[in-house]
Design a protein around this motif. Structure first.
Motif, PDB file in Angstrom:
ATOM      1  N   UNK A  86       0.818  -1.215   0.000  1.00 40.35           N
ATOM      2  CA  UNK A  86       0.000   0.000   0.000  1.00 40.35           C
ATOM      3  C   UNK A  86       0.856   1.270   0.000  1.00 40.35           C
ATOM      4  N   UNK A  87       1.949   1.261   0.756  1.00 46.09           N
ATOM      5  CA  UNK A  87       2.752   2.477   0.913  1.00 46.09           C
ATOM      6  C   UNK A  87       3.695   2.704  -0.262  1.00 46.09           C
ATOM      7  N   UNK A  88       4.346   1.659  -0.745  1.00 42.53           N
ATOM      8  CA  UNK A  88       5.359   1.844  -1.784  1.00 42.53           C
ATOM      9  C   UNK A  88       4.855   1.621  -3.203  1.00 42.53           C
ATOM     10  N   UNK A  89       3.742   0.983  -3.366  1.00 44.68           N
ATOM     11  CA  UNK A  89       3.256   0.686  -4.719  1.00 44.68           C
ATOM     12  C   UNK A  89       1.837   1.221  -4.906  1.00 44.68           C
ATOM     13  N   UNK A  90       1.686   2.491  -4.631  1.00 42.96           N
ATOM     14  CA  UNK A  90       0.377   3.160  -4.699  1.00 42.96           C
ATOM     15  C   UNK A  90       0.082   3.612  -6.131  1.00 42.96           C
ATOM     16  N   UNK A  91      -0.178   2.647  -6.988  1.00 48.05           N
ATOM     17  CA  UNK A  91      -0.402   2.882  -8.406  1.00 48.05           C
ATOM     18  C   UNK A  91      -1.592   3.801  -8.670  1.00 48.05           C
ATOM     19  N   UNK A  92      -2.563   3.835  -7.779  1.00 48.53           N
ATOM     20  CA  UNK A  92      -3.774   4.629  -7.970  1.00 48.53           C
ATOM     21  C   UNK A  92      -3.496   6.128  -7.891  1.00 48.53           C
ATOM     22  N   UNK A  93      -2.326   6.520  -7.427  1.00 47.71           N
ATOM     23  CA  UNK A  93      -1.974   7.941  -7.339  1.00 47.71           C
ATOM     24  C   UNK A  93      -1.192   8.432  -8.542  1.00 47.71           C
ATOM     25  N   UNK A  94      -0.870   7.557  -9.471  1.00 50.75           N
ATOM     26  CA  UNK A  94      -0.065   7.916 -10.635  1.00 50.75           C
ATOM     27  C   UNK A  94      -1.003   8.135 -11.819  1.00 50.75           C
ATOM     28  N   UNK A  95      -1.042   9.368 -12.282  1.00 49.32           N
ATOM     29  CA  UNK A  95      -1.933   9.718 -13.395  1.00 49.32           C
ATOM     30  C   UNK A  95      -1.178  10.114 -14.655  1.00 49.32           C
ATOM     31  N   UNK A  97       1.913   9.203 -15.898  1.00 49.87           N
ATOM     32  CA  UNK A  97       2.865   8.313 -16.549  1.00 49.87           C
ATOM     33  C   UNK A  97       2.274   6.896 -16.610  1.00 49.87           C
ATOM     34  N   UNK A  98       1.671   6.540 -17.737  1.00 53.49           N
ATOM     35  CA  UNK A  98       1.008   5.231 -17.840  1.00 53.49           C
ATOM     36  C   UNK A  98       1.949   4.041 -17.635  1.00 53.49           C
ATOM     37  N   UNK A  99       3.180   4.139 -18.100  1.00 62.88           N
ATOM     38  CA  UNK A  99       4.095   3.007 -17.939  1.00 62.88           C
ATOM     39  C   UNK A  99       4.505   2.845 -16.472  1.00 62.88           C
ATOM     40  N   UNK A 100       4.720   3.940 -15.761  1.00 62.12           N
ATOM     41  CA  UNK A 100       5.033   3.851 -14.336  1.00 62.12           C
ATOM     42  C   UNK A 100       3.832   3.320 -13.558  1.00 62.12           C
ATOM     43  N   UNK A 101       2.642   3.789 -13.934  1.00 61.82           N
ATOM     44  CA  UNK A 101       1.425   3.300 -13.278  1.00 61.82           C
ATOM     45  C   UNK A 101       1.270   1.795 -13.476  1.00 61.82           C
ATOM     46  N   UNK A 102       1.519   1.316 -14.691  1.00 63.63           N
ATOM     47  CA  UNK A 102       1.411  -0.115 -14.986  1.00 63.63           C
ATOM     48  C   UNK A 102       2.453  -0.915 -14.202  1.00 63.63           C
ATOM     49  N   UNK A 103       3.672  -0.388 -14.105  1.00 61.92           N
ATOM     50  CA  UNK A 103       4.729  -1.068 -13.356  1.00 61.92           C
ATOM     51  C   UNK A 103       4.374  -1.166 -11.875  1.00 61.92           C
ATOM     52  N   UNK A 104       3.872  -0.067 -11.312  1.00 63.99           N
ATOM     53  CA  UNK A 104       3.493  -0.074  -9.901  1.00 63.99           C
ATOM     54  C   UNK A 104       2.286  -0.981  -9.652  1.00 63.99           C
ATOM     55  N   UNK A 105       1.349  -1.024 -10.612  1.00 66.19           N
ATOM     56  CA  UNK A 105       0.210  -1.930 -10.460  1.00 66.19           C
ATOM     57  C   UNK A 105       0.678  -3.378 -10.471  1.00 66.19           C
ATOM     58  N   UNK A 106       1.621  -3.693 -11.363  1.00 66.10           N
ATOM     59  CA  UNK A 106       2.144  -5.057 -11.424  1.00 66.10           C
ATOM     60  C   UNK A 106       2.810  -5.452 -10.097  1.00 66.10           C
ATOM     61  N   UNK A 107       3.590  -4.559  -9.530  1.00 68.50           N
ATOM     62  CA  UNK A 107       4.222  -4.832  -8.235  1.00 68.50           C
ATOM     63  C   UNK A 107       3.167  -4.977  -7.136  1.00 68.50           C
ATOM     64  N   UNK A 108       2.153  -4.120  -7.170  1.00 68.29           N
ATOM     65  CA  UNK A 108       1.054  -4.201  -6.208  1.00 68.29           C
ATOM     66  C   UNK A 108       0.362  -5.565  -6.309  1.00 68.29           C
ATOM     67  N   UNK A 109       0.086  -5.995  -7.541  1.00 73.39           N
ATOM     68  CA  UNK A 109      -0.595  -7.275  -7.758  1.00 73.39           C
ATOM     69  C   UNK A 109       0.268  -8.450  -7.292  1.00 73.39           C
ATOM     70  N   UNK A 110       1.571  -8.388  -7.531  1.00 69.74           N
ATOM     71  CA  UNK A 110       2.474  -9.447  -7.059  1.00 69.74           C
ATOM     72  C   UNK A 110       2.471  -9.517  -5.538  1.00 69.74           C
TER      73      UNK A 110
END
Length: 141
Positions: A86-95, A97-110
């Motif tokens: 939740x703290x380090x991979x907060x993909x929902x706050x990235x608007x 940069x789509x590639x960074x958002x996707x990378x953070x979502x992937x880490x969140x999902x893992x």
């Protein structure tokens, strides 16, 4: 009891233990980079928090490897994983940069998948080949 009932929990615990100890080596070995990431994410007292996290993860991983208080070890690892997720991979706050958002979502999902496996271990226990079950003839706790 089949061989899969006996070996699957042991192999799963060993895999979790190996994974988390390798993460301790990676993040502890790249101390400066890890502290920079935590500081960038706005985490106050990053060096202290990193030390505590690395100690908790080490204890939890060793607990799983030996099956000694494995449910508590899995709970510690679940907590650290959930907080990190939740703290380090907060993909929902990235608007922007789509590639960074996707990378953070992937880490969140893992991290979510790992947390789910740890919850299963908490619920089902360490399996018959564990220090927790010594003296019980290998029976489930």
């Amino acid at each position: 009891m089949s061989i899969s009932d006996t070996l699957s929990p042991l192999i799963g615990r060993l895999a979790f233990g190996w994974f988390f100890l390798s993460q301790v080596a990676i993040y502890g070995g790249n101390w400066g980079g890890t502290i920079d990431l935590m500081t960038f994410r706005g985490i106050p007292g990053a060096p202290f928090i990193l030390i505590v996290a690395l100690l908790l993860v080490t204890m939890g991983a060793i607990s799983l490897i030996f099956g000694f208080h494995a449910r508590y070890g899995a709970l510690i690892l679940f907590t650290v994983t959930a907080v990190t997720m939740v703290v380090l991979h907060d993909w929902w706050r990235i608007y922007d940069n789509p590639s960074e958002r996707a990378r953070e979502f992937e880490l969140f999902a893992c991290h979510a998948a790992i947390a789910g496996g740890l919850l299963m271990l908490i619920g089902l226990g360490p399996g018959p080949v564990a220090v927790d079950n010594r003296g019980r003839g290998g029976g489930r706790k």
